[in-house]
Write a protein that holds these residues in place. Structure first.
Motif, PDB file in Angstrom:
ATOM      1  N   GLN A 170      17.264 -16.314 -27.455  1.00 13.48           N
ATOM      2  CA  GLN A 170      18.195 -16.597 -26.357  1.00 13.48           C
ATOM      3  C   GLN A 170      19.007 -15.333 -26.083  1.00 13.48           C
ATOM      4  O   GLN A 170      18.948 -14.394 -26.876  1.00 13.48           O
ATOM      5  N   ASP A 171      19.725 -15.300 -24.985  1.00 12.07           N
ATOM      6  CA  ASP A 171      20.405 -14.077 -24.573  1.00 12.07           C
ATOM      7  C   ASP A 171      21.428 -13.615 -25.634  1.00 12.07           C
ATOM      8  O   ASP A 171      22.439 -14.286 -25.871  1.00 12.07           O
ATOM      9  N   PRO A 172      21.173 -12.467 -26.271  1.00 10.89           N
ATOM     10  CA  PRO A 172      22.067 -12.008 -27.344  1.00 10.89           C
ATOM     11  C   PRO A 172      23.455 -11.604 -26.842  1.00 10.89           C
ATOM     12  O   PRO A 172      24.405 -11.536 -27.619  1.00 10.89           O
ATOM     13  N   MET A 173      23.558 -11.333 -25.532  1.00  9.01           N
ATOM     14  CA  MET A 173      24.872 -10.967 -24.969  1.00  9.01           C
ATOM     15  C   MET A 173      25.760 -12.221 -24.834  1.00  9.01           C
ATOM     16  O   MET A 173      26.975 -12.130 -24.773  1.00  9.01           O
ATOM     17  N   VAL A 174      25.092 -13.389 -24.776  1.00  7.40           N
ATOM     18  CA  VAL A 174      25.831 -14.637 -24.582  1.00  7.40           C
ATOM     19  C   VAL A 174      25.937 -15.416 -25.897  1.00  7.40           C
ATOM     20  O   VAL A 174      26.994 -15.904 -26.266  1.00  7.40           O
ATOM     21  N   TYR A 175      24.802 -15.521 -26.616  1.00 10.11           N
ATOM     22  CA  TYR A 175      24.771 -16.339 -27.832  1.00 10.11           C
ATOM     23  C   TYR A 175      24.757 -15.460 -29.087  1.00 10.11           C
ATOM     24  O   TYR A 175      23.831 -14.657 -29.280  1.00 10.11           O
ATOM     25  N   LYS A 176      25.788 -15.625 -29.914  1.00  3.52           N
ATOM     26  CA  LYS A 176      25.911 -14.794 -31.126  1.00  3.52           C
ATOM     27  C   LYS A 176      24.801 -15.047 -32.128  1.00  3.52           C
ATOM     28  O   LYS A 176      24.420 -14.169 -32.890  1.00  3.52           O
ATOM     29  N   ASN A 177      24.316 -16.297 -32.173  1.00  8.37           N
ATOM     30  CA  ASN A 177      23.289 -16.637 -33.166  1.00  8.37           C
ATOM     31  C   ASN A 177      21.856 -16.437 -32.637  1.00  8.37           C
ATOM     32  O   ASN A 177      20.903 -16.939 -33.222  1.00  8.37           O
ATOM     33  N   ALA A 178      21.731 -15.700 -31.533  1.00  8.86           N
ATOM     34  CA  ALA A 178      20.388 -15.423 -30.994  1.00  8.86           C
ATOM     35  C   ALA A 178      19.567 -14.667 -32.039  1.00  8.86           C
ATOM     36  O   ALA A 178      20.083 -13.767 -32.701  1.00  8.86           O
ATOM     37  N   LYS A 179      18.311 -15.071 -32.191  1.00 11.05           N
ATOM     38  CA  LYS A 179      17.460 -14.438 -33.216  1.00 11.05           C
ATOM     39  C   LYS A 179      16.482 -13.456 -32.580  1.00 11.05           C
ATOM     40  O   LYS A 179      15.858 -13.761 -31.558  1.00 11.05           O
ATOM     41  N   ASN A 193       9.059 -16.913 -19.362  1.00  6.54           N
ATOM     42  CA  ASN A 193       9.788 -16.147 -18.349  1.00  6.54           C
ATOM     43  C   ASN A 193      10.844 -15.247 -18.990  1.00  6.54           C
ATOM     44  O   ASN A 193      11.975 -15.157 -18.514  1.00  6.54           O
ATOM     45  N   LEU A 194      10.471 -14.613 -20.099  1.00  3.79           N
ATOM     46  CA  LEU A 194      11.398 -13.720 -20.803  1.00  3.79           C
ATOM     47  C   LEU A 194      11.512 -12.434 -20.000  1.00  3.79           C
ATOM     48  O   LEU A 194      10.519 -11.864 -19.586  1.00  3.79           O
ATOM     49  N   LYS A 195      12.739 -12.033 -19.765  1.00  2.00           N
ATOM     50  CA  LYS A 195      12.953 -10.878 -18.880  1.00  2.00           C
ATOM     51  C   LYS A 195      12.775  -9.563 -19.641  1.00  2.00           C
ATOM     52  O   LYS A 195      13.733  -8.858 -19.920  1.00  2.00           O
ATOM     53  N   VAL A 196      11.538  -9.268 -19.983  1.00  2.85           N
ATOM     54  CA  VAL A 196      11.247  -8.054 -20.738  1.00  2.85           C
ATOM     55  C   VAL A 196      10.867  -6.954 -19.765  1.00  2.85           C
ATOM     56  O   VAL A 196      11.466  -5.884 -19.714  1.00  2.85           O
ATOM     57  N   MET A 197       9.843  -7.248 -19.016  1.00  9.47           N
ATOM     58  CA  MET A 197       9.377  -6.376 -17.939  1.00  9.47           C
ATOM     59  C   MET A 197       8.909  -7.345 -16.856  1.00  9.47           C
ATOM     60  O   MET A 197       8.760  -8.535 -17.121  1.00  9.47           O
ATOM     61  N   ASP A 198       8.661  -6.855 -15.660  1.00 10.40           N
ATOM     62  CA  ASP A 198       8.246  -7.814 -14.649  1.00 10.40           C
ATOM     63  C   ASP A 198       6.836  -8.319 -14.939  1.00 10.40           C
ATOM     64  O   ASP A 198       6.082  -7.705 -15.703  1.00 10.40           O
TER      65      ASP A 198
END
Ligand code: UDP
Length: 237
Positions: A170-179, A193-198
């Motif tokens: 999950q978004d590490p900027m939003v969720y502290k426990n993102a793995k 739909n992970l925003k890695v590259m288009d």
């Protein structure tokens, strides 16, 4: 040439990577930091190609959202990548790294036109090659240009530089426990739909089996660790 896991890499630097703490433009310290990272692997004999983005200056989609013709806005975005490419060349050459800026849109006074064999020759001669102006076509992104050039240059891996350590659940900027995810498939990236590259870039890499490593360019020694085969960031394969 040393015996590393990767001897020929393509680094995708987004325009944002050059922002540092700035809201717009190029942070001198950031570009120098990135140049030092590149120099480190170049000194190890690794062939380094770089595709640079332009998002720190202009994105076509932004222009289009303000009513501009999309293709014209995209050309502006491509020109932004040229500005970044020249800045990166200057920074690398200050560190005595020979570089060539190669543009997908002809601008002979400041760059070489893209000719695949010539670009390969530069790599053979130990020059760092900076590809600018994306693919030269509107409606594309520099991520797609990175996938395309990586294949054309015979790169063994596409290194996607970001500000975070890799792909998270999950978004590490939003969720502290993102793995942090160490390994993931192309299909999972597309499905989730992970925003890695288009998605065009991911699909191309999947089709031609080009691995992608998503890494944090702010970490010292990250490129060196990567080519030595250490576990860094997220491997998409
Ligand atoms: N662009 C384009 N064709 C390409 C590559 C880039 O039209 O082949 C345009 C597009 O408008 C894009 C801008 O150039 O928004 C900057 O590139 P990008 O957004 O990929 O830069 P990054 O996000 O990597 O900074």
């Amino acid at each position: 040439m040393g015996n590393y896991v990767y001897n020929n890499v393509l680094l995708k630097l987004s325009g944002e990577a050059l922002l540092g703490e700035l809201p717009f433009g190029i942070d001198d310290r950031m570009i120098k930091k990135i140049s030092i990272e590149v120099k480190q692997i170049w000194e190890m004999g690794v062939s380094v190609s770089i595709v640079i983005g332009g998002g720190n200056i202009f994105r076509g989609i932004k222009g289009a959202s303000h009513g501009m013709d999309r293709a014209s806005a995209d050309y502006m975005g491509m020109l932004a990548t040229v500005i970044n490419g020249l800045a990166l060349q200057d920074s690398l050459e200050k560190l005595d790294v020979p570089t060539r800026v190669i543009s997908a849109i002809e601008m002979r006074q400041i760059s070489e036109p893209y000719i695949r064999r010539r670009a390969l020759r530069h790599l053979e001669k130990g020059r760092v090659v900076i590809f600018v102006a994306g693919t030269g076509n509107p409606y594309f992104t520099t991520d797609t240009a990175a996938a395309l050039r990586a294949m054309e240059m015979g790169a063994q891996v596409l290194l996607k530089a970001t500000k975070v350590d890799g792909i998270y659940d999950q978004d590490p900027m939003v969720y502290k426990n993102a793995k942090l995810i160490e390994k993931i498939t192309y299909i999972q990236v597309l499905d989730q739909n992970l925003k890695v590259m288009d998605s065009t870039a991911i699909s191309m890499c999947m089709e031609y089996k080009l691995p992608i490593i998503v890494l944090n360019i702010n970490k010292e020694g990250i490129l060196k660790s990567t080519i030595e085969g250490k576990q860094v960031g997220t491997l998409v394969s």
